[in-house]
Design a protein around this motif. Structure first.
Motif, PDB file in Angstrom:
ATOM      1  N   PHE A  95       0.846  -1.032   0.048  1.00 55.74           N
ATOM      2  CA  PHE A  95       0.013   0.006  -0.137  1.00 55.74           C
ATOM      3  C   PHE A  95       0.982   1.182  -0.186  1.00 55.74           C
ATOM      4  O   PHE A  95       0.618   2.137  -0.827  1.00 55.74           O
ATOM      5  N   VAL A  96       1.976   1.396   0.896  1.00 55.72           N
ATOM      6  CA  VAL A  96       2.754   2.402   0.945  1.00 55.72           C
ATOM      7  C   VAL A  96       3.543   2.530  -0.168  1.00 55.72           C
ATOM      8  O   VAL A  96       3.687   3.829  -0.704  1.00 55.72           O
ATOM      9  N   LYS A  97       4.059   1.750  -0.703  1.00 57.96           N
ATOM     10  CA  LYS A  97       4.908   1.629  -2.124  1.00 57.96           C
ATOM     11  C   LYS A  97       4.211   2.049  -3.503  1.00 57.96           C
ATOM     12  O   LYS A  97       4.618   2.827  -4.198  1.00 57.96           O
ATOM     13  N   ASN A  98       2.683   1.775  -3.227  1.00 61.67           N
ATOM     14  CA  ASN A  98       1.841   2.206  -4.257  1.00 61.67           C
ATOM     15  C   ASN A  98       2.164   1.768  -5.719  1.00 61.67           C
ATOM     16  O   ASN A  98       2.267   2.489  -6.816  1.00 61.67           O
ATOM     17  N   PRO A  99       2.284   0.630  -5.764  1.00 60.17           N
ATOM     18  CA  PRO A  99       2.562  -0.190  -6.916  1.00 60.17           C
ATOM     19  C   PRO A  99       1.606  -0.193  -7.959  1.00 60.17           C
ATOM     20  O   PRO A  99       0.397   0.272  -7.622  1.00 60.17           O
ATOM     21  N   THR A 100       1.243  -0.701  -9.409  1.00 57.67           N
ATOM     22  CA  THR A 100       0.276  -0.401 -10.110  1.00 57.67           C
ATOM     23  C   THR A 100      -0.705  -1.412  -9.561  1.00 57.67           C
ATOM     24  O   THR A 100      -2.055  -1.010  -9.869  1.00 57.67           O
ATOM     25  N   ASP A 101      -0.509  -2.670  -8.794  1.00 57.12           N
ATOM     26  CA  ASP A 101      -1.445  -3.437  -8.286  1.00 57.12           C
ATOM     27  C   ASP A 101      -1.622  -3.253  -6.952  1.00 57.12           C
ATOM     28  O   ASP A 101      -2.168  -4.172  -6.014  1.00 57.12           O
ATOM     29  N   ARG A 102      -1.478  -1.824  -6.418  1.00 58.07           N
ATOM     30  CA  ARG A 102      -1.804  -1.519  -5.122  1.00 58.07           C
ATOM     31  C   ARG A 102      -3.132  -1.965  -4.783  1.00 58.07           C
ATOM     32  O   ARG A 102      -3.454  -2.384  -3.481  1.00 58.07           O
TER      33      ARG A 102
END
Length: 271
Positions: A95-102
């Motif tokens: 969640f924190v890193k916010n990748p495309t598949d968050r």
């Protein structure tokens, strides 16, 4: 809630199918956010199953405080008392890193808690408010629902977003005309880390926009720049209140504020 509109034959048939899909289960738990979709689902489920319905609301930094309060009031008006779970989404690395598949990771995290709580309270069936139109958008979180065995009766009954709004009006629900809402994290570009300060700034900014009576809006956060999206008909309202808006946002550490002349567009941060 009073029923106050007349249904078309097509929509009446869809409502019958929806009720039948819910009647398949003796009791259900519902992931309840107080949004347009989950509110209609709760209303219909209560009308079919009575008190054999347990709404579960997950509260956390991704949900505006005003939305949480409205959800509790809505559930009470419908005749159900939600079970409230507190979720620390900042404990979730993806969640924190916010990748495309968050959204997938966040949904899996949240719905795992919902499922555990439902089972602990004797509810084996979990319903959510996904609808037919959700299948047309980029929604990686839907994969998580399938993995956890969550059933989506609105979607399975062929209900579109407009159908849901029309049925909400039929049941006299205040959410019939409620603007679309989404997790606050959707206002931050993919791969930009999500922080408590960023979500707090977005929430405060959107609370201000809501107070102006805007019909639909988003405050996108691009570093220390806030980009406001709203219906072009509301541009004048933004300009008329720009000084108060600037004060509100700059007090939250935002240095630049822009207005997107293209207007509001759902999914602008997708991908």
């Amino acid at each position: 809630m009073e029923i106050n509109t007349i249904l078309t034959p097509v929509l009446a048939e869809k409502l019958v199918v929806l009720k039948d899909n819910i009647k398949r289960f003796p009791k259900v738990s519902i992931a309840f956010s107080g949004g347009v979709d989950s509110t209609l689902l709760l209303q219909v489920a209560v009308s079919v199953l009575g008190d054999a319905v347990l709404p579960i609301t997950v509260n956390g930094a991704m949900l505006p405080k005003s939305e949480f309060a409205e959800a509790q009031a809505l559930a009470k008006a419908i005749g159900a008392i939600p079970l409230v779970l507190e979720a620390d989404v900042f404990a979730l690395e993806n969640f924190v890193k916010n990748p495309t598949d968050r959204c997938y990771h966040c949904k899996k995290f949240i719905f795992t808690q919902i499922k555990d709580a439902a089972l602990a309270n004797g509810y084996e069936v979990i319903l959510d408010g996904s609808n037919l139109d959700d299948m047309k958008d980029y929604r990686p979180g839907i994969k998580a629902l399938g993995e956890l065995g969550v059933f989506s009766p609105l979607k399975e009954s062929g209900l579109t977003k407009q159908d849901i709004r029309d049925l909400s009006a039929y049941y006299g629900l205040p959410t019939a005309t409620k603007p679309a809402m989404a997790c606050l994290a959707t206002r931050i570009p993919t791969n930009t880390p999500i922080t408590p300060a960023a979500l707090a700034a977005i929430e405060a900014g959107e609370d201000f926009l809501k107070s102006l009576g805007l019909s639909q809006y988003r405050l996108r956060l691009l570093g220390d720049t806030a980009k406001i999206e709203c219906d072009p008909d509301d541009f004048t309202t933004i300009i008329d209140n720009r000084l108060a808006l600037i004060d509100t946002l700059k007090n939250l550490g935002i240095k630049s504020i822009t207005l997107d002349l293209a207007g509001y567009n759902c999914g602008n941060m997708n991908g």
